[in-house]
Design a protein around this motif. Structure first.
Motif, PDB file in Angstrom:
ATOM      1  N   ARG A  55       0.836  -1.199   0.000  1.00 53.70           N
ATOM      2  CA  ARG A  55       0.000   0.000   0.000  1.00 53.70           C
ATOM      3  C   ARG A  55       0.869   1.247   0.000  1.00 53.70           C
ATOM      4  N   CYS A  64      -3.824  -1.077  -2.844  1.00 51.22           N
ATOM      5  CA  CYS A  64      -2.804  -2.103  -3.106  1.00 51.22           C
ATOM      6  C   CYS A  64      -2.299  -2.651  -1.766  1.00 51.22           C
ATOM      7  N   GLY A  65      -1.708  -3.814  -1.840  1.00 52.41           N
ATOM      8  CA  GLY A  65      -1.147  -4.411  -0.625  1.00 52.41           C
ATOM      9  C   GLY A  65      -2.218  -4.967   0.285  1.00 52.41           C
ATOM     10  N   THR A  66      -1.776  -5.644   1.290  1.00 56.36           N
ATOM     11  CA  THR A  66      -2.743  -6.227   2.224  1.00 56.36           C
ATOM     12  C   THR A  66      -2.794  -5.386   3.492  1.00 56.36           C
ATOM     13  N   MET A  67      -3.904  -5.525   4.178  1.00 58.24           N
ATOM     14  CA  MET A  67      -4.075  -4.782   5.432  1.00 58.24           C
ATOM     15  C   MET A  67      -3.114  -5.357   6.481  1.00 58.24           C
ATOM     16  N   THR A  68      -2.470  -4.473   7.211  1.00 54.21           N
ATOM     17  CA  THR A  68      -1.555  -4.945   8.252  1.00 54.21           C
ATOM     18  C   THR A  68      -2.287  -4.972   9.587  1.00 54.21           C
TER      19      THR A  68
ATOM     20  N   LYS B  74      -8.579  -9.310   1.003  1.00 54.52           N
ATOM     21  CA  LYS B  74      -7.275  -9.596   0.386  1.00 54.52           C
ATOM     22  C   LYS B  74      -6.249 -10.020   1.441  1.00 54.52           C
ATOM     23  N   HIS B 100      -6.970  -4.912 -10.596  1.00 53.36           N
ATOM     24  CA  HIS B 100      -6.658  -5.731  -9.421  1.00 53.36           C
ATOM     25  C   HIS B 100      -7.173  -7.156  -9.627  1.00 53.36           C
TER      26      HIS B 100
END
Lengths: 73, 326
Positions: A55, A64-68, B74, B100
């Protein structure tokens, strides 16, 4: 003093090297994050962080990316 | 003091690398809550969220906006979970995050090659949905009187989704905008301030018009080799135009510098656009080397062209990771 300057130079070199794509200036790092725009929905975003599935913290519309999760930190 | 220097450098290192903002989540009503996730309960579909305001939130997935829901889902599906990635891809496609979704289909296929037929089936649905969505964008732009934007969307549909019925519709609609948008771009030449310039650039203008016509024909062709040949010839016309401008400037070194620089930019912008069409055409066929070659030609004209830099990065990414292209 000379030793301190050497250490300073080494530390700064480490700083820039460890920043990775966040701050290293390549041509691609000039690609803006377009997440949240209509174009991004169909073209995708080519910001270096997005391409790495991360992200972009500078763009609140970036998905974008995954949730942390806290326990991950 | 001396011992402070390296310490300061290390502090600088940390500051340089620290993310600028915290994470945030958005609710269906548009409210954004800055903070970070602490837990996700898959069985209840509830996200635990610690707000920067110090409050703890228990947020049902149904209460989040679709993109925040996507972020949560995700984070629960590893890239090597083929079936999970396929489901995630379908969800992502249906909330219109098409690019995506394509990535997730790619991950699904990579993780489990036996899913390829299903991935192909779902990708076909995606292409239709993306085409319909693109046509809506073109119509919305046209309704606002923004013909240039409408044309951009039509060109995008044609070059990204060749062979789709939506691309055929876009090809038919192209005539509504192409001539007037291009005329707007060349009005400086058409309204040249003196006859000497007009006469001196007549051949160049002819080549330029030919470039535009070839570009339009390529966009309206059935794609494939006819389109590629058309665009390659269009680029040659563009180069001839530039040669004519150079010739005129050589014969008339005084008084036209700024004007001619503007003409050159107009021609070069059009050549770049055609290289991008070619790159897109090659990328849809997964001919990534050819696509890269076209993008590099565009960057040779304008090294800072944002669209070309972005396209190059996306092509390199798709090629290196073996991902699908939209």
């Amino acid at each position: 003093m000379r030793t301190s300057l050497l250490i300073l130079a080494a530390a700064l070199a480490f700083a820039f090297a460890s920043c990775g794509s966040n701050c290293c200036k390549t041509e691609e790092s000039n690609v803006p994050c377009i997440c949240g725009t209509d174009e991004a929905l169909i073209d995708g975003c080519a910001h270096p962080l997005c391409l790495q599935d991360k992200r972009n913290p500078d763009n609140p519309d970036c998905v974008c990316g995954t949730m942390t999760f806290e326990e991950d930190k | 003091m001396r011992s402070l220097v390296p310490a300061l450098a290390l502090v600088a290192a940390v500051l340089f690398c620290a993310p600028a903002h915290a994470d945030s989540i958005r609710l269906k009503d548009g409210t954004r809550i800055a903070g970070h996730a602490t837990k996700y309960d898959d069985s209840k579909s509830v996200l635990s969220w610690k707000g920067d305001d110090g409050k703890s939130y228990e947020l049902k997935l149904d209460d989040l906006d679709k993109r925040s829901t996507y972020s949560v889902l995700k984070s629960q599906v590893p890239n090597d979970n083929g079936k999970g990635q396929l489901q995630l891809a379908n969800f992502t496609r249906d909330i219109e995050l098409f690019a995506h979704a394509v990535r997730h289909y790619g991950y699904a296929e990579k993780a489990d090659p036996s899913l390829k037929p299903e991935v192909d089936k779902q990708m076909a649905i995606l292409r239709t949905q993306a085409g319909q969505w693109g046509l809506r964008q073109a119509k919305a732009a046209a309704d606002k009187g923004d013909k240039k934007r409408a044309l951009e969307w039509l060109e995008k549909i044609i070059t990204k989704l060749p062979g789709e019925p939506e691309a055929a519709t876009a090809q038919q609609l192209l005539d509504n905008y192409y001539a007037s948008v291009k005329a707007e771009q060349t009005k400086e030449v058409d309204n040249a301030p003196d006859e000497k310039l007009k006469a001196g650039l007549a051949k160049g203008k002819k080549s330029y018009d030919s470039m535009l016509e070839r570009n339009k024909k390529a966009l309206q062709s059935k794609g494939g080799s006819a389109a590629i040949k058309g665009w390659e010839d269009a680029v040659k016309d563009g180069q001839k135009t530039l040669e004519e401008i150079d010739k005129f400037e050589k014969a008339n070194p005084e008084g036209y510098t700024e004007l001619l620089a503007g003409y050159r930019k107009t021609v070069n912008d059009q050549i770049i656009e055609i290289h991008m069409h070619l790159a897109s055409q090659y990328a849809t066929r997964s001919s990534y080397n050819d696509a890269l070659s076209q993008v590099n030609k565009a960057l040779a004209i304008d090294a800072q062209n944002a669209e070309a830099l972005a396209m190059r990065a996306r092509i390199q990414d798709a090629a290196s990771r073996g991902l699908r292209w939209l």
